[in-house]
Design a protein around this motif. Structure first.
Motif, PDB file in Angstrom:
ATOM      1  N   LEU A 110       0.813  -1.218   0.000  1.00 22.35           N
ATOM      2  CA  LEU A 110       0.000   0.000   0.000  1.00 22.35           C
ATOM      3  C   LEU A 110       0.845   1.267   0.000  1.00 22.35           C
ATOM      4  N   VAL A 111       1.997   1.243   0.671  1.00 19.55           N
ATOM      5  CA  VAL A 111       2.830   2.455   0.753  1.00 19.55           C
ATOM      6  C   VAL A 111       4.004   2.422  -0.229  1.00 19.55           C
ATOM      7  N   MET A 166      -2.311   6.440   7.127  1.00 16.42           N
ATOM      8  CA  MET A 166      -3.573   6.769   7.803  1.00 16.42           C
ATOM      9  C   MET A 166      -4.708   5.875   7.305  1.00 16.42           C
ATOM     10  N   LYS A 167      -4.642   5.507   6.025  1.00 18.13           N
ATOM     11  CA  LYS A 167      -5.638   4.582   5.491  1.00 18.13           C
ATOM     12  C   LYS A 167      -5.529   3.227   6.195  1.00 18.13           C
ATOM     13  N   CYS A 168      -4.290   2.761   6.403  1.00 16.40           N
ATOM     14  CA  CYS A 168      -4.077   1.528   7.181  1.00 16.40           C
ATOM     15  C   CYS A 168      -4.703   1.659   8.561  1.00 16.40           C
ATOM     16  N   ALA A 169      -4.460   2.801   9.179  1.00 16.67           N
ATOM     17  CA  ALA A 169      -4.982   3.035  10.527  1.00 16.67           C
ATOM     18  C   ALA A 169      -6.508   2.986  10.535  1.00 16.67           C
ATOM     19  N   ILE A 224      -8.476   1.402   8.464  1.00 19.45           N
ATOM     20  CA  ILE A 224      -8.920   0.023   8.256  1.00 19.45           C
ATOM     21  C   ILE A 224      -8.879  -0.748   9.575  1.00 19.45           C
ATOM     22  N   MET A 225      -7.915  -0.393  10.431  1.00 15.15           N
ATOM     23  CA  MET A 225      -7.772  -1.064  11.723  1.00 15.15           C
ATOM     24  C   MET A 225      -8.606  -0.403  12.817  1.00 15.15           C
ATOM     25  N   GLY A 226      -9.483   0.504  12.431  1.00 10.41           N
ATOM     26  CA  GLY A 226     -10.416   1.100  13.385  1.00 10.41           C
ATOM     27  C   GLY A 226      -9.913   2.333  14.096  1.00 10.41           C
ATOM     28  N   ILE A 227      -8.820   2.936  13.623  1.00 15.69           N
ATOM     29  CA  ILE A 227      -8.269   4.148  14.234  1.00 15.69           C
ATOM     30  C   ILE A 227      -8.835   5.361  13.487  1.00 15.69           C
ATOM     31  N   GLU A 228      -9.552   6.210  14.172  1.00 14.74           N
ATOM     32  CA  GLU A 228     -10.240   7.329  13.521  1.00 14.74           C
ATOM     33  C   GLU A 228      -9.588   8.681  13.806  1.00 14.74           C
ATOM     34  N   ASN A 229      -8.425   8.683  14.432  1.00 16.48           N
ATOM     35  CA  ASN A 229      -7.757   9.945  14.772  1.00 16.48           C
ATOM     36  C   ASN A 229      -7.398  10.714  13.499  1.00 16.48           C
ATOM     37  N   ASN A 255      -5.439  13.369  13.389  1.00 22.08           N
ATOM     38  CA  ASN A 255      -4.077  13.892  13.467  1.00 22.08           C
ATOM     39  C   ASN A 255      -3.120  12.834  12.907  1.00 22.08           C
ATOM     40  N   PRO A 256      -2.418  13.121  11.790  1.00 21.71           N
ATOM     41  CA  PRO A 256      -1.591  12.091  11.154  1.00 21.71           C
ATOM     42  C   PRO A 256      -0.557  11.477  12.092  1.00 21.71           C
ATOM     43  N   GLN A 257       0.143  12.305  12.845  1.00 20.27           N
ATOM     44  CA  GLN A 257       1.193  11.795  13.726  1.00 20.27           C
ATOM     45  C   GLN A 257       0.614  10.864  14.786  1.00 20.27           C
ATOM     46  N   LEU A 258      -0.511  11.274  15.374  1.00 20.95           N
ATOM     47  CA  LEU A 258      -1.131  10.447  16.407  1.00 20.95           C
ATOM     48  C   LEU A 258      -1.725   9.171  15.817  1.00 20.95           C
ATOM     49  N   ALA A 259      -2.325   9.285  14.618  1.00 18.84           N
ATOM     50  CA  ALA A 259      -2.931   8.109  13.983  1.00 18.84           C
ATOM     51  C   ALA A 259      -1.873   7.063  13.662  1.00 18.84           C
ATOM     52  N   ILE A 260      -0.723   7.504  13.135  1.00 22.45           N
ATOM     53  CA  ILE A 260       0.337   6.555  12.785  1.00 22.45           C
ATOM     54  C   ILE A 260       0.966   5.968  14.045  1.00 22.45           C
ATOM     55  N   SER A 261       1.084   6.766  15.111  1.00 18.71           N
ATOM     56  CA  SER A 261       1.578   6.241  16.385  1.00 18.71           C
ATOM     57  C   SER A 261       0.652   5.163  16.929  1.00 18.71           C
ATOM     58  N   GLN A 262      -0.660   5.391  16.799  1.00 21.90           N
ATOM     59  CA  GLN A 262      -1.624   4.388  17.252  1.00 21.90           C
ATOM     60  C   GLN A 262      -1.558   3.125  16.391  1.00 21.90           C
ATOM     61  N   LEU A 263      -1.323   3.319  15.089  1.00 19.61           N
ATOM     62  CA  LEU A 263      -1.164   2.182  14.184  1.00 19.61           C
ATOM     63  C   LEU A 263       0.014   1.316  14.621  1.00 19.61           C
ATOM     64  N   VAL A 264       1.146   1.957  14.884  1.00 18.67           N
ATOM     65  CA  VAL A 264       2.340   1.229  15.334  1.00 18.67           C
ATOM     66  C   VAL A 264       2.073   0.513  16.653  1.00 18.67           C
ATOM     67  N   ARG A 265       1.396   1.198  17.561  1.00 20.52           N
ATOM     68  CA  ARG A 265       1.104   0.610  18.867  1.00 20.52           C
ATOM     69  C   ARG A 265       0.203  -0.622  18.721  1.00 20.52           C
TER      70      ARG A 265
END
Length: 372
Positions: A185-186, A287-290, A292-297, A299-309
């Protein structure tokens, strides 16, 4: 304007997919697999669907096949002169069968061979790709070969064949699926066709891989993961992969770590690395990955941090270590291999489509992080 290509074999899937082998009656069929598939009766499962076929079996594939295996398999079948080669097993058997097919066709010159891939793990996606990973054990290297001739003609996705895969193998290979899909995807080669398959593979893996872990005998999540693996394979076959695989081929080959496991360990680190200097397009794709995994944040930085977590939490749930130290790898051996690992990761073909171009210093720092 860039140009892309997309192709895939004919795919049979579902619980009765194996019955498609009936089209091979009256043909000369070579089966490439490993000893376990022969002793466990899996080859008999195939042969029963084509009782009028002439069958020869090469059951000597080992994990991480090398040139010797390809030559031995080709030698086994030279006088048999198969019309069809069936690859049965995990990624190693599929990769070996691809190499054997090409070797035989070079020998015959004018006799083409149909290749049918039947995966028994849900991970590599090799049943629909132009990739084959061939090992060089003397130098501890894995080489991804890429050629259109390596794409199977038919893929058969029979979920009954993956039900016996142990939980720990299923989650390692399942994390390989997730890595394939996110990297596709990336990737700098991502396109509309690869995107559609990668996004669906992420969604299926995120929903069903934990269910496989919780109930390994339930055929429904196994079926969805088998399909997701194939979709992710079609995606990266078109788009290319990234530095997770570039480093995984090097580390896995030199330190003998299962491919899916080292991918899972590297994935969160490489998302952080790529996101730190990401283009707006790459940021949006993570952010699209995030999402798909149910992360709706938003804020790009926070969304990607949540994705990693979330990926790290999934690894912990599956008892996949975060570092080589935690895995129990030999620290001294790892340090001795640092420069060869850097060189191999930079030279790997998968690294070329990573969204951020790494330097030797970048790889060195990432090795320190994964080393622990």
């Amino acid at each position: 304007m860039a140009s892309y290509s997309f192709s895939c074999p004919k795919i049979y899937f579902g619980e009765e997919a194996i019955t498609s082998l009936r089209i091979l009656n009256n043909k000369r069929v070579a089966i490439v697999t490993d000893e376990f598939m022969v002793s466990s009766g899996k080859t008999r499962y195939l042969i029963e669907e084509m009782p009028q076929a002439s069958v020869s079996i090469f059951g000597e594939v080992k994990p991480d096949p090398n040139i010797d295996v390809l030559q031995a398999g080709a030698e086994k079948f030279k006088t048999f002169k198969p019309d069809v080669i069936i690859a049965l097993g995990g990624g190693s058997s599929l990769d070996a069968a691809k190499g054997i097919k090409v070797t035989l066709e070079e020998h015959y010159r004018t006799h083409s061979i149909e290749l049918i891939a039947i995966p028994t793990t849900s991970g590599s996606g090799s049943e629909v790709t132009s990739y084959a990973i061939i090992s060089d054990p003397q130098n501890g290297r894995k080489y991804p070969l890429v050629a259109q001739e390596l794409v199977p003609d038919i893929a058969i996705l029979d979920p009954n064949l993956v039900l016996s895969v142990p939980r720990h193998v299923a989650v390692d290979t399942g994390m390989d699926v997730l890595t394939h899909a996110i990297e596709a995807l990336v990737s700098t080669g991502a396109n509309d066709f690869s995107d559609a398959l990668a996004e669906k593979a992420i969604a299926l893996t995120w929903q069903y891989l934990p269910q496989v872990y919780n109930d390994e005998k339930n055929i429904t999540p196994r079926t969805h993961m088998h399909n997701a693996s194939c979709m992710a394979g079609m995606a990266f076959n078109s788009s290319g992969l990234g530095l997770v695989h570039g480093m995984a081929h090097a580390i896995g080959g030199m330190l003998h770590i299962p491919h899916g496991k080292i991918n899972a360990m590297l994935l969160p680190l490489l998302i952080e690395f790529n996101a730190a200097q990401a283009t707006p397009q790459t940021t949006e794709r993570y952010m699209k990955c995030a999402r798909i995994m149910g992360i709706e944040n938003q804020n790009p930085q926070l969304a990607i941090s949540q994705l990693v977590r979330k990926i790290r939490q999934l690894n912990r749930q599956f008892t996949i270590p975060a570092t080589l130290k935690e895995l129990g790898s030999d620290k001294a051996a790892f340090e001795q291999l640092r420069q060869p690992l850097i060189d191999a990761a930079l030279a790997d073909g998968c690294t070329t489509t990573n969204p951020r171009t790494p330097t030797a210093q970048d790889i060195d720092r990432l090795l320190s992080l994964i080393g622990g």
